[in-house]
Write an enzyme that holds these catalytic residues in place. Sequence first.
Site, mmCIF file in Angstrom:
data_model
loop_
_atom_site.group_PDB
_atom_site.id
_atom_site.type_symbol
_atom_site.label_atom_id
_atom_site.label_comp_id
_atom_site.label_asym_id
_atom_site.label_seq_id
_atom_site.Cartn_x
_atom_site.Cartn_y
_atom_site.Cartn_z
ATOM 1 N N LYS A 126 -9.862 -21.424 7.752
ATOM 2 C CA LYS A 126 -10.191 -20.353 7.656
ATOM 3 C C LYS A 126 -10.614 -19.967 6.419
ATOM 4 O O LYS A 126 -10.376 -20.329 5.649
ATOM 5 C CB LYS A 126 -8.841 -19.938 8.629
ATOM 6 C CG LYS A 126 -8.355 -18.611 8.662
ATOM 7 C CD LYS A 126 -8.899 -17.954 10.496
ATOM 8 C CE LYS A 126 -9.458 -16.747 11.051
ATOM 9 N NZ LYS A 126 -9.611 -15.942 12.221
ATOM 10 N N ASP A 166 -14.314 -12.567 12.594
ATOM 11 C CA ASP A 166 -12.864 -12.241 12.445
ATOM 12 C C ASP A 166 -12.845 -10.810 12.413
ATOM 13 O O ASP A 166 -13.341 -10.322 12.212
ATOM 14 C CB ASP A 166 -11.641 -12.830 12.325
ATOM 15 C CG ASP A 166 -10.322 -13.279 11.971
ATOM 16 O OD1 ASP A 166 -9.810 -13.500 13.505
ATOM 17 O OD2 ASP A 166 -9.672 -12.625 11.371
#
Length: 446
Positions: A126, A166
């Site tokens: 991430k 995201d």
Amino acid sequence: MSYVDEVYDLVVAKNPAQPEFHQAVKEVLESLRVVIEANEEKYRKDALLERIVTPERQLLFRVPWVDDKGQVQVNNGFRVQFNSAIGPYKGGLRLHPSVNLGIIKFLGFEQIFKNSLTGLPIGGGKGGSDFDPKGKSDREVMAFCQSFITELYKYIGADTDVPAGDIGTGAREIGYMYGQYKRLTGLYEGVLTGKGLSYGGSLARTEATGYGLLYLTAEMLKCNGKDIKDKTIVISGAGNVAIYAIQKAWQLGGKPVTCSDSTGWVYDPEGIDVALLKEIKEVKRGRLTEYVQARPGAQYHEAGSSKVWSVKCDIALPCATQNELDLEDARALVANGCFAVAEGANMPTTMEATEYFQANGVLFCPGKAANAGGVATSALEMSQNSERLSWTFEEVDARLQGIMVNIFHNLDEAAKKFGCEGNYVAGANIAGFLKVAEAMTAQGVV
Ligand code: NDP
């Protein structure tokens, strides 16, 4: 002290001031307790838990860029390459002022198990930045994205680490990042997913997380003798996940009645008008106050005074951000007859709220399973890029549906096998963990 407790204490001691990361580790380790304790000696000797809670690599970097006034701005950039036991690192890039290392680590840790659950060969990672794209011109967003990739491009690649969107990172940002990666490396490869259709993107990727959430929710209900048809659904968020969850909820015969952003929320008793919501959020990048101007029958509430969870519903789908649904909200939902909750966002429900739902017989599916449709379709985008082919919308959508149905059955079976039938949080963590643990063990001490 048990191995699980020891490792949790170690995580808290070694990663101070990262409460979201601690919370994610605690939730996962608690539900793995039964599996770990059955093999405690071996896992301890291999330091398997210490390795799984420690990222393989953490990149922290400066992102300087010039704003429209000629002023230099500086943001923090992050990429946490958490675990590559079952495939290249895969996970989104979050652009939001609240981003810090602890939040990226919580998201990266969750991503390991989510990606494993999809059944596809992708590891966990991430990244992101505390840059806020809101209120910035297209040129400023481009300047930031180019600077961000100028540092990150050294560490990513189609077979090493494949970032995606995201919060705050949509098609525009991915486009600017992809262009800069190509310019720096000379490679036209599937290094990012969520790309535009004209340069290697996959049909149905935009819809995938929201659609996948509804496919999984439908399967969970079906396996428990229930149905989405004619059910009132409360949804939070008004971004990528929420919009397509609302769209698919309508298609499956449900009635989604709410949406929200960081400044307020809307209750539309007639059901949310998706076309209007898309126009406001995807085209104008506007606020939800514009929704009630166009639909006078709907109500607008400022954030802070109340939340969508106060609306009476059968099903609740939190799709905005972490810890947006707390114990008080869970009590209100249960008191109003809500019988199913599935997380579209990552960790939107606090641990106390999750426990309350489970104790009150609410069907509860955690985000690492319920929102895995996004990353699963990203992996399908990687496959199409490798093949130099583009599949039809129907083909991708059908595969997505199959993956979501499989995910539900995997976690349902894992929960049954380990004596916690109906506990889908434990089922998801166990099913995701076992595959990664086996691959890590087979690959030795790396
Ligand atoms: P978007 O940026 O498209 O939308 C996020 C929505 O949540 C917006 O309505 C935003 O409001 C609201 N929001 C964000 N932060 C806050 C906050 N701190 N307080 C209140 N509201 C907030 O993001 P996505 O829809 O892509 O992501 C939503 C969630 O789903 C995240 O948890 C993400 O990690 C998760 N997720 C997303 C996937 C994807 O494919 N997109 C895949 C899997 C999980 P505003 O516009 O006012 O900021």
